[in-house]
Scaffold this active site. Structure first.
Site, short mmCIF file in Angstrom:
data_model
loop_
_atom_site.label_atom_id
_atom_site.label_comp_id
_atom_site.label_asym_id
_atom_site.label_seq_id
_atom_site.Cartn_x
_atom_site.Cartn_y
_atom_site.Cartn_z
N ASP A 64 0.86 -1.17 0.00
CA ASP A 64 0.00 0.00 0.00
C ASP A 64 0.90 1.22 0.00
OD1 ASP A 64 -2.78 0.64 -0.09
OD2 ASP A 64 -2.46 1.71 1.79
N ARG A 169 9.17 2.61 -3.00
CA ARG A 169 8.93 1.19 -3.27
C ARG A 169 10.25 0.44 -3.38
NH1 ARG A 169 5.75 2.12 -6.85
NH2 ARG A 169 4.01 2.14 -5.40
P1 ITT Z 1 -3.31 -2.28 -5.62
O1 ITT Z 1 -4.01 -1.79 -4.37
O2 ITT Z 1 -4.13 -3.21 -6.43
O3 ITT Z 1 -1.93 -2.80 -5.34
P2 ITT Z 1 -3.36 0.55 -6.31
O4 ITT Z 1 -2.77 1.35 -7.43
O5 ITT Z 1 -4.82 0.75 -5.99
O6 ITT Z 1 -3.06 -1.00 -6.60
P3 ITT Z 1 -2.70 1.65 -3.72
O7 ITT Z 1 -4.05 1.45 -3.15
O8 ITT Z 1 -1.49 1.34 -2.85
O9 ITT Z 1 -2.48 0.79 -5.05
O10 ITT Z 1 -2.62 3.13 -4.24
C1 ITT Z 1 -1.42 3.78 -4.33
C2 ITT Z 1 -1.61 5.00 -5.21
O11 ITT Z 1 -0.63 5.98 -4.85
C3 ITT Z 1 -1.34 4.66 -6.68
O12 ITT Z 1 -2.49 4.24 -7.36
C4 ITT Z 1 -0.81 6.01 -7.19
O13 ITT Z 1 -1.88 6.88 -7.45
C5 ITT Z 1 -0.04 6.55 -5.98
N1 ITT Z 1 1.36 6.07 -6.03
C6 ITT Z 1 1.95 5.18 -5.18
N2 ITT Z 1 3.21 4.92 -5.55
C7 ITT Z 1 3.44 5.66 -6.65
C8 ITT Z 1 4.55 5.81 -7.49
O14 ITT Z 1 5.66 5.11 -7.32
N3 ITT Z 1 4.43 6.64 -8.53
C9 ITT Z 1 3.30 7.33 -8.75
N4 ITT Z 1 2.20 7.26 -8.00
C10 ITT Z 1 2.26 6.41 -6.95
#
Ligand code: ITT
Length: 185
Positions: A64, A169
């Site tokens: 997350d 990450r």
């Molecule tokens: P899963 O839950 O299925 O793994 P998700 O994209 O919904 O996928 P999250 O709930 O953890 O994952 O949401 C994290 C959000 O934060 C992601 O969708 C992006 O909008 C933002 N985010 C996180 N890491 C990022 C990164 O490395 N680069 C750009 N945006 C990022």
């Protein structure tokens, strides 16, 4: 072999690049786990991985993550995926139009769980600032508006391998891989 429960292919590709460096294997599984409504990424990751491992019956991770903007008191934080889907990065830039304080950080929390065990958490952060305009077409979501400290380029202007060296990450996944390697010894 570790299973990564995620619907986000970008996250998976970044994780896979790091696993490869450690000579470890990871596979994506498309489980959509329920996201707990919580301000803490850690709670979401713990709950998500406990749910997912019951379906996989094998060592599983979820990750997350979110973008925390200081001048917006941590928004969008745990709601980053929703905010990206709705207002997008343009909406975030608009919210910050007249703000001088551009400080922000990305956070990543991995929950790792084996069947019938308690989850273990690995974390990573990267501090930086929000750019004034969208720059670059690599990466995903907020990458093209985030400039990590010590760099002039956004995450959207660098390759996946380069981003992994600095990113939230990248840090969290290296911790996980080091721990897995230790365990295998
Ligand atoms: P899963 O839950 O299925 O793994 P998700 O994209 O919904 O996928 P999250 O709930 O953890 O994952 O949401 C994290 C959000 O934060 C992601 O969708 C992006 O909008 C933002 N985010 C996180 N890491 C990022 C990164 O490395 N680069 C750009 N945006 C990022």
């Amino acid at each position: 072999m570790i299973l990564f429960a995620t619907s986000n292919l970008h996250k998976f590709k970044e994780a896979k690049e790091i696993f490869k460096r450690y000579d470890l294997k990871i596979k994506q599984v498309g489980i959509k786990y329920p996201e707990l409504q919580s301000d803490k990424l850690e709670d979401v990751a713990k709950y998500g991985v406990e749910y997912s491992v019951q379906l996989t019956s094998a060592p599983t991770i979820v990750e997350d993550s979110g973008l925390f903007i200081e001048a917006l008191r941590g928004f969008p934080g745990p709601y980053s995926a929703f905010v990206y889907r709705t207002t997008g990065k343009e909406g975030v830039l608009r919210l910050m139009e007249n703000l001088k304080n551009r400080k922000a950080e990305f956070q990543s929390v991995i929950g790792y769980c084996e069947p019938n065990k308690k989850p273990i958490i690995f974390k990573g952060k990267v501090k930086g600032k929000i750019s004034y305009e969208i720059r670059g077409k690599f990466g995903f979501a907020f990458d093209s508006i985030f400039i990590p400290n010590g760099m002039t380029k956004t995450f959207g202007e660098i390759s996946l391998g380069e981003k992994n060296k600095f990113s939230h990450r990248g840090k969290a996944f290296r911790k996980l891989c080091q721990w897995l390697k230790q365990k295998l010894r």
